[in-house]
Enzyme design. Structure first.
Site, PDB file in Angstrom:
ATOM      1  N   ARG A 180       0.978  -1.393   0.085  1.00  0.00           N
ATOM      2  CA  ARG A 180      -0.096   0.017   0.185  1.00  0.00           C
ATOM      3  C   ARG A 180       0.801   1.264   0.042  1.00  0.00           C
ATOM      4  NH1 ARG A 180      -4.554  -0.799   4.546  1.00  0.00           N
ATOM      5  NH2 ARG A 180      -5.595   0.527   3.128  1.00  0.00           N
ATOM      6  N   GLY A 187      -5.163  10.045  -7.405  1.00  0.00           N
ATOM      7  CA  GLY A 187      -4.220   9.721  -8.782  1.00  0.00           C
ATOM      8  C   GLY A 187      -3.034   8.727  -8.290  1.00  0.00           C
ATOM      9  N   MET A 206      -1.307   5.302  -6.781  1.00  0.00           N
ATOM     10  CA  MET A 206      -1.755   3.877  -6.680  1.00  0.00           C
ATOM     11  C   MET A 206      -2.015   3.603  -5.190  1.00  0.00           C
ATOM     12  SD  MET A 206       0.322   0.370  -7.337  1.00  0.00           S
ATOM     13  CE  MET A 206       0.169  -0.569  -5.824  1.00  0.00           C
ATOM     14  N   ARG A 253      -6.045   7.257  11.484  1.00  0.00           N
ATOM     15  CA  ARG A 253      -5.594   8.658  11.290  1.00  0.00           C
ATOM     16  C   ARG A 253      -6.628   9.770  11.951  1.00  0.00           C
ATOM     17  NH1 ARG A 253      -6.858   8.794   4.888  1.00  0.00           N
ATOM     18  NH2 ARG A 253      -9.283   8.539   5.211  1.00  0.00           N
ATOM     19  N   HIS A 303     -14.228  26.369 -14.453  1.00  0.00           N
ATOM     20  CA  HIS A 303     -14.403  27.665 -14.799  1.00  0.00           C
ATOM     21  C   HIS A 303     -15.736  28.274 -13.892  1.00  0.00           C
ATOM     22  CE1 HIS A 303     -16.477  30.946 -16.955  1.00  0.00           C
ATOM     23  NE2 HIS A 303     -15.310  31.630 -17.036  1.00  0.00           N
ATOM     24  N   CYS A 360      -6.678  46.425   3.773  1.00  0.00           N
ATOM     25  CA  CYS A 360      -8.167  46.794   3.587  1.00  0.00           C
ATOM     26  C   CYS A 360      -8.787  46.045   2.589  1.00  0.00           C
ATOM     27  CB  CYS A 360      -8.790  48.305   4.163  1.00  0.00           C
ATOM     28  SG  CYS A 360      -7.775  49.007   2.567  1.00  0.00           S
ATOM     29  N   TYR A 390      -3.533  45.435  12.390  1.00  0.00           N
ATOM     30  CA  TYR A 390      -4.806  45.252  12.172  1.00  0.00           C
ATOM     31  C   TYR A 390      -5.057  44.657  10.596  1.00  0.00           C
ATOM     32  CZ  TYR A 390      -5.784  49.674   9.727  1.00  0.00           C
ATOM     33  OH  TYR A 390      -5.651  50.617   8.780  1.00  0.00           O
TER      34      TYR A 390
END
Lengths: 886, 886
Positions: free
Chosen positions: B91, B100, B102, B335, B451, B838, B858
């Site tokens: 594994r 993607g 293995m 996990r 998109h 800002c 800030y």
């Protein structure tokens, strides 16, 4: 406590910082043994302390008095003493001369008593009263701030009253009465009597000089010229000598050689029985200096000797001011003199031939700006024509056209194929279209930073501005010039942007002989051409920077090569999509399917290939950097507004293609196309577009190599901001090059701030960098040149936000800093990274110097600027001391 | 030579870098004494060496063999031995899990001989052949790259042939035949026999895991997530245990508490007689974990004990994979588990109450993104409705509207006052207008970087994308969903951008209870609200950054104050020129004389004054930063194209005002308004404009102070690029403030790259800096958000040019570098310089953290994001180790 006052024997020419230019040179002449009247200089340090607040620094007046006493003792006279008064002048003198500052007060020490002593000693009543009225007039104007016209009007009244026309004809009695009138004016304007105490006069004049450092015009000038605001000015106090003591006295200015041509000889003007300001004021006509030989041969010979001494000593052209007092010559000022571009080249090489300087120094004495001036076309047969007016030489060149008085007319006539000169009192952003249409611009108001001047220089268009003698009447569509000249709309006029002269009618324009020389057709027997040639050869020997040209056609490439270009630094490909090829670009944009798109690209490819083949042939053996297509595609389509109006007006009759085009234009429309879908973004978004261009390059290289040529293509990706963009394009391009069995360096423009800030990463994927400083300047400042130059640059120059447009010369603090970061971090990541510049700055002298300093490998500029860049690259490589370049 | 292989007893959970997440946690569990099958891990270092080229590193197989032998000795079996074979799984396990790559090959060691040994040992022929066909299937697909469908089709054929519907019903003989078929497929696809050698199988699987590091999807994912490309993956080799050995065997997944709500209890799924991949594949229905108690009480109790152990050990929610082999429980993975936003807050505070973590750690366990998710409105009564489809949660929120299938219809219906959802297969830049018009966007294709997703997120618009179960038919104006559901244009649908769910009809939307809490109206007995409250209180205690809001009206100011804003960081004044005041701005622009201009300004001033007075009142006692007018004036005029068409069509009938307006629009038209006459440039070019605004501020301050208030105005100058610009405006403003007897700090936006690059100079003239990161991002990258987000951002995300839009999160390498320069050099010049931000980034969690790190004072953001910024500012201030945040 620092030393605030230096006698003339204590200073020298290298102390300009402390003593100002005038004071340093007076000391230098004194030490050379030349006849300089006794005097001393108050330092710029004293001025700085004065300006910092709290009045005149402690101890200054004591020091002044000490020097004054020494001077009095030496001359046996006391300042303003009733019987035999010592008089002095008080003159400002900063390190750099600048407008708006108080200049000079002469004859300090005169008052109602000492004027009589002066008259008795000189044996000339008229002289004494003339000197006295001059003191009150100058003191009133410059120290007390009284409008000069009040005094001038009084003189005019006195002349009318006396029935005379020249001030020389005024009698002692006339002048005595004028003194009384002048004193009344002072009382009237200031509420106080004119100060009679000689020391009070002197001290007030000194403080007035200090204060004038902060005159508004001086402040603006310093901002514009980037002169530090806290330098301060020195003050010179000099014993008076008198050019107005009769016809055996006089005053003059001279140059040690002709500042117009550089030719050796005697050049200057002389005015008998006059004080200095009369020469400048132009009240009476001066005589050529040569005629002094007949008037006073001994002084004349002595003067020529001194001029030789000064030239040998300063090893350069000097200009001088002098006065003759009853046959005795006195030197009042000298400095290295200003000269024309032509003179600069001739003088530099002459001095080499005389053994006074070496070629390095000769190269330092000329500038790229001067060479550029010599390369503009000029009017032929100047000498035979008299200008009808003269303004400021705001943007060089020679332009001929019909006078028009509005932007609309300029556009109308130009549309009909006429050439026009736009004539306005002053221009505003509304005149932009007219300025674009016109061959040249003439204004009656405004200086070199006026809107007209700034915008015309930006456009590279000839401009004369501030021609105050002409009266522009836009409503009447005419202007009048002195002498009753009236020029109506449509009449031909000629303007000379290099001299500021305005002519009626068409003056024939001739090509520059220097350009003919660069093109291999010049008259090599001409000594100017010889001088230019020698300097250029030396510059080429010295320079470390290579010089390339920006060229998009085989013709431009060939011309650039003739001008000395060592390759092409920027070959734009977008110009290859214009004309009849525009239709193919439209097809590309209108393509609905991948097949349609590829068909349009396939049709463009062979055209591109032959474009490249021609350029590679013209630059055989030299590098040619081809930039893949950069502008947004909608630039190849019709204008949105125009097409919208067309389709709306056509209504049902609008063609299908127009409708499809309008839809495409709307789809591709961008609010800010400069910040839109262009450059590498196009390449990543439109499949096949960059591939087509790279294939055309690869095939052109392969073809030419097969034919025995030596093509050296480099592929440049525009507008990269992140290394990932470059990697994608590079990987695709590498594949195409390999398919064609050719190699080419692949590099990128650095024209987006982020590219400079991440140059270390980008260099990993680039063989070379080329700074696109036009875009880089736009994005670093956040303004678009097209939009803002007309809208506020003149205001910004006026306010001193910048001294020169950042599009003319690289803004070192902002754009330059990004460049330095990119060079440093790019080279750290890839030591063999080649770095150049291909923005318009590549042909700007100051910018070339900067590019040398930060270690670029080459500059690239328009073919015409190649010689300028070569010269400046040579100058930049000379060993430099910390010197003032002014 | 480094150590390439670690036995499970040699590692621990902190070695993720070297052993990957899976390997490190298997070692940790082994050391905790939990029942983990024997095994070992090949390090990421071995993978890195392999990827660097030259194949498997020297000595790796020797080390693997040594560990394998030890395992064999311990278990008394040999890998793939005919009589009693040891089988292993191989594994992958990288530091970060990524798509993607293995995943897993089980049952390695089986071949035509050992399959019989396995059958004999297990006493189960069917199990052995089932395991063998699984091996060939997984090996064929993942190691040999054969299309998975080929194997699936063969299974389907076998089921049809046997007349059964479930794979469980396939007999041993069926499976034996299937093995033969699978081997034929392998031969057919690869040209080689399936490898029978157990070691060959194992080695090929290991190399396949290494290779899969560079699978295309993994590469793109790493680029997007900014995971370094050279980490490499570890490989785990584990002795097989079998969940498919009969009904007393099985496999399952579990969470130590509910990842959806955070509630304590037993959450998980179990599948009898199955191997791991069956659970994921969803071939059969799983049963709730609780039911395991009835099947195998002993294993169930052991599992609950292990879950408690793990939670106490990891001090967090864990997810686990386990297998039961004939009544014996084995742990295969654990996990720290993913959870919803709601669960994150509940779990964090629960763990504090359990004494497992402190409040600092609780604060670390939640994120601003999670808080933001809790603040979106959501659909009420979810539970009672069944979605008709599910896509990706691309842009959060809840939207209801009529389905439309084209941009044109979206605009049409919206113009009629309808609310619409734009439904497309995928969107392109052509859909932009429709997306703007719609309340939400639903697509059937494309992921979170498509998109539609990118543009919708940019607009803050709800979006569900990639709902692959629906079939969009734009021509027929309908879409179909599973179960024969057909939705026609105009029908109401509801989409949930936070879950990806799509509903038919109108689902009622309810406000977020968390927002109600922030507004002071929440149900404080709700344990989620209590959890949020406790975390926020702690964040406020911890944070060093102040949080202000961007607000232009008294209403917004009051709301922001409620949300905890400590002032206004950006009060834009341009919005105050809209509506009926637009006419006054037109007058200002059309003014021909100075008097007309002043009259327009005089009319605007009292309106501005009352605007400011209201805002100062709402923020009494807190700072209010007012930015002087920023956009180009033509933004207040009609659109050029529209007005041109109007005047053209009206012909002679066009009104005089329209003609004058058109002339003004043309005059002020800019190609690139973002880079045009705006900000401080307006102030310097239009006399009186800034003065009017400053006067309105000064008078509002004076007025309010006289009324006993405590107004704290700060004046901010936009778009400064050079200190000289600021000086001019500051000097004028100071004069006006002094005239009114008030004081206010005067500072500048840093939003042009040059401002950051010359911050040292600018700080000399500024009391404060505020980063305008929207403009700064646009200029640093050289793209305008409006123009390019739709045109190429999705392509750029796809290509991995950036992992997140630089308009969402500060681009540290480019924009962030400029910010760091500005902070450092600004503070060096003026140590008490106040610095804030800002731009919209002020409310983005990642960016808040960056602002903390570079030392800002800030952040300022939209009122709604204030709580998010407070939370992230608190998290940023926690002591940090060099940790991975994933």
């Amino acid at each position: 406590m620092p030393k605030y006052v230096y006698g003339f024997t204590e200073g020298n020419k290298d102390l300009k910082e402390l003593l100002g230019g005038k004071g340093a040179n007076l000391a230098e002449m004194t030490n050379l043994g030349l006849p300089v009247p006794p005097g001393f200089t108050i330092t710029t340090e004293a001025c700085r302390r004065f300006l910092a607040g709290g009045g005149v620094p402690d101890g200054l007046w004591d020091e002044v008095d000490k020097h004054l006493h020494a001077m009095e003792d030496g001359m046996g006279k006391r300042l303003g003493a009733p019987g035999d008064p010592l008089l002095v002048s008080v003159r400002s003198g900063a390190k750099f001369s600048m407008p708006g500052m108080m200049e000079t007060v002469l004859n300090i020490g005169l008052n109602d008593e000492s004027v009589r002593g002066l008259a008795a000693q000189a044996g000339d009543e008229r002289f004494a009263w003339d000197s006295y009225r001059r003191l009150i007039q100058m003191f009133g104007r410059t120290v007390l701030g009284i409008e000069g016209d009040r005094f001038e009007d009084a003189i005019e009244r006195a002349k009318r009253h006396g029935g005379v026309t020249s001030d020389l004809e005024l009698t002692a009695e006339d002048l005595r009465r004028l003194v009384r009138t002048f004193k009344d004016i002072v009382k009237d304007e200031t509420g106080r009597e004119f100060p009679e105490g000689p020391r009070v006069q002197m001290r007030m004049a000194v403080e007035a000089v200090f204060d004038s450092w902060n005159a508004p015009r001086a402040i603006v000038y310093r901002r514009q010229e980037r002169i530090p605001a806290d330098l301060g000015t020195a003050v010179n106090i000099v014993a008076m000598v008198f050019g107005n003591l009769g016809m055996d006295s006089g005053t003059g200015v001279a140059f040690t050689r002709d500042p117009g041509t550089g030719n050796q000889g005697v050049y200057g003007d002389y005015l008998q029985n006059a004080q200095g300001e009369d020469v400048v004021a132009g009240i009476r006509n001066t005589i050529p200096l040569q005629e002094l030989e007949k008037i006073d041969a001994s002084s004349y010979r002595e003067l020529l000797g001194i001029m030789r001494t000064l030239e040998n000593h300063y090893r350069d052209l000097c200009d001088i001011e002098f006065t003759i007092e009853r046959g005795k010559l006195w030197m009042l000022q000298t400095r290295v003199g200003k000269r024309t571009a032509e003179a600069a080249f001739r003088i530099a090489t002459q001095l080499v031939d005389q053994g006074l300087i070496d070629m390095d120094e000769a190269l330092e004495r000329v500038s790229g700006d001067q060479l550029a001036q010599l390369m503009f076309p000029r009017f032929a047969g100047h000498a035979r024509l008299i200008p009808i007016a003269k303004g400021m030489n705001a943007s060089p060149g020679a332009a001929v056209g019909r006078a028009v008085f509005s932007s609309e007319r300029a556009e109308e006539l130009t549309a009909r194929g006429e050439e026009v000169i736009l004539v306005r009192r002053e221009t505003t952003p509304d005149d932009l279209a007219g300025m674009i249409a016109a061959r040249g611009v003439l204004t009656s108001r405004g200086g070199k930073t006026s809107h007209a001047a700034v915008v015309a220089r930006g456009m590279g268009k000839t401009c004369v501005c501030g021609a105050e003698q002409i009266e522009v009447d836009p409503a009447g569509r005419r202007f009048t010039a002195p002498g009753g000249v009236v020029v109506e709309e449509g009449e031909l006029i000629s303007i000379d942007g290099s001299t500021g002269e305005v002519y009626r009618g068409e003056v024939p324009v001739m090509a520059s002989p220097v350009v003919q020389y660069f093109e291999g057709a010049g008259d090599t027997s001409d000594d100017l051409i010889q001088a230019v040639h020698r300097v250029m050869v030396h510059a080429d020997e010295r320079r470390r920077l290579a010089v390339r040209a920006n060229a998009d056609t085989p013709e431009d490439a060939a011309r650039a090569r003739g001008f000395g270009a060592e390759g092409i630094g920027l070959c734009r490909t977008e110009h290859m999509f214009l004309g009849e090829r525009r239709r193919l670009v439209e097809d590309l944009i209108l393509a609905v399917s991948g097949e349609e798109r590829q068909a349009a690209l396939d049709a463009l490819e062979p055209l591109q290939r032959s474009d490249f083949a021609g350029i590679f042939a013209a630059m055989d053996g030299l590098p040619v950097t081809v930039r893949l297509i950069d502008p947004p595609l909608h630039e190849f389509l019709p204008d949105l507004t125009a097409l919208s109006v067309k389709v709306a007006l056509a209504g049902e009759q609008a063609t299908a293609r127009d409708r499809r085009l309008l839809a495409a234009v709307k789809r591709l429309h961008e609010e800010n196309p400069m910040l839109g879908l262009r450059g590498v973004r196009l390449g990543l978004v439109i499949p096949g577009l960059f591939a087509m261009q790279v294939r055309a390059i690869a095939e052109a290289v392969a073809e030419r190599r097969a034919a025995g040529g030596d093509p050296r293509a480099e592929i440049m990706i525009p507008l990269v901001g992140a290394v990932q963009e470059l990697e994608h394009v590079r990987d695709e391009a590498r594949g195409i090059l390999a398919e064609n069995g050719v190699e080419a360096a692949i590099g990128t423009m650095i024209e987006v701030p982020r590219a400079a800030l991440t140059a270390g990463q980008i260099a990993e994927a680039a063989h070379f960098f080329s700074f696109g400083t036009n875009d880089l300047t736009q994005m670093t400042w956040g303004f678009s040149r097209d939009d803002v130059e007309a809208a506020f640059f003149s205001r910004y120059l006026e306010l001193g936000v910048f001294g020169v447009s950042p599009f003319e010369s690289i803004d070192r603090g902002g754009v330059g800093r990004l460049m330095s970061i990119a060079v440093e971090e790019g080279r750290a990541a890839r030591p063999d990274l080649k770095i150049g510049i291909c923005g318009e700055h590549g042909g700007d002298p100051e910018s070339v110097r900067f590019c040398h300093d930060i270690g670029l490998d080459y500059v690239s500029c328009s073919p015409f600027r190649v010689p300028v860049a070569r010269l400046e690259a040579g100058r930049a490589a000379l060993p430099r001391e910390e010197s003032d370049s002014r």
